[in-house]
Design an enzyme around this catalytic site. Structure first.
Site, PDB file in Angstrom:
ATOM      1  N   ASP A   1      46.120  47.377  43.080  1.00  0.00           N
ATOM      2  CA  ASP A   1      44.952  47.485  42.194  1.00  0.00           C
ATOM      3  C   ASP A   1      44.135  48.752  42.437  1.00  0.00           C
ATOM      4  O   ASP A   1      43.457  49.235  41.522  1.00  0.00           O
ATOM      5  CB  ASP A   1      44.016  46.280  42.375  1.00  0.00           C
ATOM      6  CG  ASP A   1      44.430  45.094  41.519  1.00  0.00           C
ATOM      7  OD1 ASP A   1      45.571  45.087  41.021  1.00  0.00           O
ATOM      8  OD2 ASP A   1      43.606  44.169  41.352  1.00  0.00           O
TER       9      ASP A   1
ATOM     10  N   ASN B   1      48.471  45.255  36.579  1.00  0.00           N
ATOM     11  CA  ASN B   1      47.705  44.060  36.169  1.00  0.00           C
ATOM     12  C   ASN B   1      46.314  44.077  36.786  1.00  0.00           C
ATOM     13  O   ASN B   1      45.758  43.034  37.126  1.00  0.00           O
ATOM     14  CB  ASN B   1      48.449  42.782  36.549  1.00  0.00           C
ATOM     15  CG  ASN B   1      47.911  41.573  35.780  1.00  0.00           C
ATOM     16  OD1 ASN B   1      47.125  41.705  34.841  1.00  0.00           O
ATOM     17  ND2 ASN B   1      48.317  40.383  36.190  1.00  0.00           N
TER      18      ASN B   1
ATOM     19  N   ASP C   1      37.365  33.493  42.207  1.00  0.00           N
ATOM     20  CA  ASP C   1      38.609  33.956  42.838  1.00  0.00           C
ATOM     21  C   ASP C   1      38.998  33.047  44.006  1.00  0.00           C
ATOM     22  O   ASP C   1      40.126  33.134  44.505  1.00  0.00           O
ATOM     23  CB  ASP C   1      38.484  35.405  43.346  1.00  0.00           C
ATOM     24  CG  ASP C   1      38.584  36.423  42.202  1.00  0.00           C
ATOM     25  OD1 ASP C   1      38.792  36.013  41.041  1.00  0.00           O
ATOM     26  OD2 ASP C   1      38.451  37.632  42.482  1.00  0.00           O
TER      27      ASP C   1
ATOM     28  N   GLU D   1      45.275  36.792  36.379  1.00  0.00           N
ATOM     29  CA  GLU D   1      46.659  37.198  36.602  1.00  0.00           C
ATOM     30  C   GLU D   1      47.618  36.221  35.943  1.00  0.00           C
ATOM     31  O   GLU D   1      48.719  36.558  35.519  1.00  0.00           O
ATOM     32  CB  GLU D   1      46.944  37.289  38.103  1.00  0.00           C
ATOM     33  CG  GLU D   1      46.385  38.529  38.780  1.00  0.00           C
ATOM     34  CD  GLU D   1      44.891  38.481  39.028  1.00  0.00           C
ATOM     35  OE1 GLU D   1      44.159  37.715  38.359  1.00  0.00           O
ATOM     36  OE2 GLU D   1      44.418  39.243  39.898  1.00  0.00           O
TER      37      GLU D   1
ATOM     38  N   HIS E   1      48.835  37.023  43.123  1.00  0.00           N
ATOM     39  CA  HIS E   1      48.587  37.163  44.569  1.00  0.00           C
ATOM     40  C   HIS E   1      47.794  35.998  45.152  1.00  0.00           C
ATOM     41  O   HIS E   1      48.070  35.537  46.250  1.00  0.00           O
ATOM     42  CB  HIS E   1      47.858  38.492  44.828  1.00  0.00           C
ATOM     43  CG  HIS E   1      46.603  38.683  44.014  1.00  0.00           C
ATOM     44  ND1 HIS E   1      45.461  39.220  44.512  1.00  0.00           N
ATOM     45  CD2 HIS E   1      46.315  38.387  42.711  1.00  0.00           C
ATOM     46  CE1 HIS E   1      44.540  39.254  43.573  1.00  0.00           C
ATOM     47  NE2 HIS E   1      45.033  38.765  42.474  1.00  0.00           N
ATOM     48  N   ARG E   2      46.802  35.519  44.398  1.00  0.00           N
ATOM     49  CA  ARG E   2      45.947  34.451  44.976  1.00  0.00           C
ATOM     50  C   ARG E   2      46.666  33.104  44.999  1.00  0.00           C
ATOM     51  O   ARG E   2      46.373  32.263  45.841  1.00  0.00           O
ATOM     52  CB  ARG E   2      44.615  34.367  44.239  1.00  0.00           C
ATOM     53  CG  ARG E   2      43.845  35.666  44.317  1.00  0.00           C
ATOM     54  CD  ARG E   2      42.357  35.543  44.146  1.00  0.00           C
ATOM     55  NE  ARG E   2      41.796  36.878  44.023  1.00  0.00           N
ATOM     56  CZ  ARG E   2      41.613  37.737  45.035  1.00  0.00           C
ATOM     57  NH1 ARG E   2      41.923  37.369  46.265  1.00  0.00           N
ATOM     58  NH2 ARG E   2      41.121  38.950  44.829  1.00  0.00           N
TER      59      ARG E   2
ATOM     60  N   LYS F   1      49.150  43.123  45.148  1.00  0.00           N
ATOM     61  CA  LYS F   1      48.091  43.481  44.181  1.00  0.00           C
ATOM     62  C   LYS F   1      46.775  43.786  44.892  1.00  0.00           C
ATOM     63  O   LYS F   1      46.064  44.732  44.528  1.00  0.00           O
ATOM     64  CB  LYS F   1      47.903  42.346  43.168  1.00  0.00           C
ATOM     65  CG  LYS F   1      46.908  42.682  42.056  1.00  0.00           C
ATOM     66  CD  LYS F   1      46.855  41.584  41.013  1.00  0.00           C
ATOM     67  CE  LYS F   1      46.066  42.001  39.786  1.00  0.00           C
ATOM     68  NZ  LYS F   1      44.607  41.947  39.970  1.00  0.00           N
TER      69      LYS F   1
HETATM   70  O1  S3P Z   1      34.092  42.872  38.861  1.00  0.00           O
HETATM   71  C1  S3P Z   1      34.973  42.585  39.676  1.00  0.00           C
HETATM   72  O2  S3P Z   1      35.269  43.335  40.634  1.00  0.00           O
HETATM   73  C2  S3P Z   1      35.670  41.291  39.544  1.00  0.00           C
HETATM   74  C3  S3P Z   1      35.138  40.306  38.741  1.00  0.00           C
HETATM   75  C4  S3P Z   1      35.774  38.989  38.596  1.00  0.00           C
HETATM   76  O3  S3P Z   1      36.398  38.951  37.323  1.00  0.00           O
HETATM   77  P1  S3P Z   1      35.746  38.252  36.002  1.00  0.00           P
HETATM   78  O4  S3P Z   1      34.432  38.852  35.774  1.00  0.00           O
HETATM   79  O5  S3P Z   1      36.762  38.581  34.962  1.00  0.00           O
HETATM   80  O6  S3P Z   1      35.652  36.782  36.304  1.00  0.00           O
HETATM   81  C5  S3P Z   1      36.818  38.723  39.671  1.00  0.00           C
HETATM   82  O7  S3P Z   1      37.604  37.610  39.312  1.00  0.00           O
HETATM   83  C6  S3P Z   1      37.727  39.903  39.886  1.00  0.00           C
HETATM   84  O8  S3P Z   1      38.679  39.667  40.887  1.00  0.00           O
HETATM   85  C7  S3P Z   1      36.920  41.116  40.309  1.00  0.00           C
HETATM   86  C1  PEP Z   2      41.103  38.336  38.896  1.00  0.00           C
HETATM   87  C2  PEP Z   2      41.479  39.242  39.790  1.00  0.00           C
HETATM   88  O1  PEP Z   2      41.667  40.555  39.541  1.00  0.00           O
HETATM   89  P1  PEP Z   2      41.459  41.503  38.262  1.00  0.00           P
HETATM   90  O2  PEP Z   2      40.685  40.748  37.229  1.00  0.00           O
HETATM   91  O3  PEP Z   2      40.715  42.672  38.794  1.00  0.00           O
HETATM   92  O4  PEP Z   2      42.841  41.845  37.798  1.00  0.00           O
HETATM   93  C3  PEP Z   2      41.692  38.857  41.214  1.00  0.00           C
HETATM   94  O5  PEP Z   2      41.841  39.762  42.054  1.00  0.00           O
HETATM   95  O6  PEP Z   2      41.734  37.655  41.527  1.00  0.00           O
END
Ligand code: S3P
Ligand code: PEP
Length: 436
Positions: free
Chosen positions: A57, A102, A325, A353, A396-397, A422
């Protein structure tokens, strides 16, 4: 640093309680925000970021910045990255075709960021990224003078941005599907061109807000870059055009990654400390320890980090909108409680994901649990557990969470364990620390 992964990984149970202190890598969310801000805020010296996460990422974000013409210097021996803009333009390149795999943060943050450029930019990702929503961000960018479109017309990537900078003005944005739309917009609008009519951008939030701590993270990081954000109403922010500046920035360890190790103490008994985190963190996910606390764990916070001491676990009923998350982490822990656990208010995790509510329900049932799936959450009732092969849906989670079950239950096999790359390429090595 190179990691190779088998097609499947059987998790060996740990027959005793655990006692470990763990260091997790840098926060994905903070790394990707810091990279954007380091590139956009124009100081005289390069901005040096320390504690940078190296994972898929963040590699796609680093690659995109290089493609956009920033000078990016990576030193992975020290997890330090320096970013400079060698040109007078806000976005050096006038064309780019960016691939973000992704990474939701990269897709959303970069779509807003390239709107500051003069030219044409296209952003795409893997097939799942082409199913993840972005229209609510594109429509806000259009309101600020950018031609921002979903190439397939379905409100998802690929995204095409034709821009000649962003202009200031009032803008409405919906963040019911993802808070990342607002974070993306907030990091771009300080670098908009002020018009005589509108000296600032006023961002109005329409409707439900999800994942609020990430919005707070964005505001706090903008402030660290000397960019002022005024909350002028409960659902409105005012941001004036400003340069911003910072020469050095330290990135916290990743709290979502930490959740797996804290949860291991809950599942196995004993205690696990994750270094470098405390409740003053920028990351809402540190509050996952409070859910473990509600389940019966004892939580200790000191200069060394946050420690979870396991104890007999009771089921809980929790709204996890703020810390979604960690829903899958809780799903794994819930299997070992003395009664049902209910997770509420997380409909938005169906857009991540994978559809995380559906995926978690299927896999927990395979392990033996009784699961009731609802549109916005699930109830997990523990039953006798059995090992099985876990499908991870390239998430990944899912892999990191359900591996925790294998620390207790024999025969848990994680399919496609490499999907951890990721956000946490070294996860499987770090999990071994629990055995030492
Ligand atoms: O702003 C960020 O860094 C994130 C916001 C969250 O997403 P959502 O806002 O889509 O829920 C989270 O799930 C993601 O892993 C990271
Ligand atoms: C939702 C996640 O990531 P992103 O939305 O940044 O792909 C995550 O890391 O759980």
């Amino acid at each position: 640093m190179s990691h190779t992964y088998p097609a499947e990984l059987e998790i060996q149970p740990l027959a005793r309680s655990v006692s470990a202190t763990v260091t997790v890598p840098g926060s994905k969310s903070i790394t990707n925000r810091a990279l954007v801000l380091a590139a956009l805020a124009k100081g005289d010296a390069p901005c040096e970021l320390r504690g940078v996460l190296r994972s898929e990422d963040t590699e796609v974000m680093l690659g995109a910045l290089a493609q956009l013409g920033y000078s990016v210097h990576e030193d992975w021996a020290t997890n330090t990255v320096r970013v400079t803009n060698p040109t007078p333009r806000t976005i050096p390149a006038d064309r780019a075709d960016l691939f973000v795999a992704n990474s939701g943060t990269s897709m959303r943050f970069l779509a807003a960021m390239v709107s500051l450029g003069a030219g044409r930019y296209r952003l795409d990702g893997i097939p799942r990224m082409r199913e993840r929503p972005i229209e609510d961000l594109l429509s806000a960018l259009r309101a600020l003078g950018v031609n921002a479109t979903s190439e397939s017309g379905n409100g998802c990537p690929p995204v095409v941005i034709e821009a000649n900078g962003l202009r200031t003005g009032p803008v409405h944005i919906k963040v019911a599907k993802s808070s990342q739309f607002l974070s993306a917009l907030m990091m771009a609008v300080p670098f908009a061109r002020a018009s005589s009519e509108h000296p600032a951008t006023i961002v109005h939030l329409d409707g439900t807000v999800v994942s609020e701590p990430y919005i707070e993270m964005t505001v706090r990081m903008l402030e660290s870059w000397a960019i002022r954000v005024d909350r002028v109403a409960p659902n409105a922010y005012r941001i004036e055009p400003q340069r911003g500046h910072r020469e050095r920035y330290d990135i916290e360890p990743d709290a979502s990654a930490a959740s797996y190790f804290w949860a291991a103490a809950a599942v196995l008994g004993g205690s696990v400390t994750v270094r470098g985190l405390n409740r003053a963190s920028l990351q809402g996910d540190v509050r996952f320890v409070d859910v473990l606390g509600q389940m019966g764990c004892r939580i200790e916070e000191n200069d060394g980090g946050i420690t979870v001491h396991g104890g007999p676990l009771r089921g809980v009923d929790v709204d996890m909108n703020d810390i979604s998350d960690t829903v899958m982490t809780l799903g794994a822990v819930a299997l070992f409680a003395d009664g049902p656990t209910t997770v509420r208010n997380v409909a938005h995790i169906r857009h991540k994901e994978t559809d995380r509510i559906a995926a978690l329900a299927i896999e927990l049932r395979k392990l033996g649990a009784e699961v009731e799936e609802r549109e916005d959450g699930l109830t997990i009732t523990p039953r006798p557990l059995k090992g099985c092969a876990i499908d991870t849906y390239n998430d990944h989670r899912m892999a990191m969470s359900l591996a925790l079950v294998g620390l207790k239950v024999p025969g848990v096999v994680i399919r496609n364990p490499g999907c951890v790359a990721k956000t946490y390429p070294g996860f499987w090595e770090d999990l071994e620390v629990l055995r030492k």
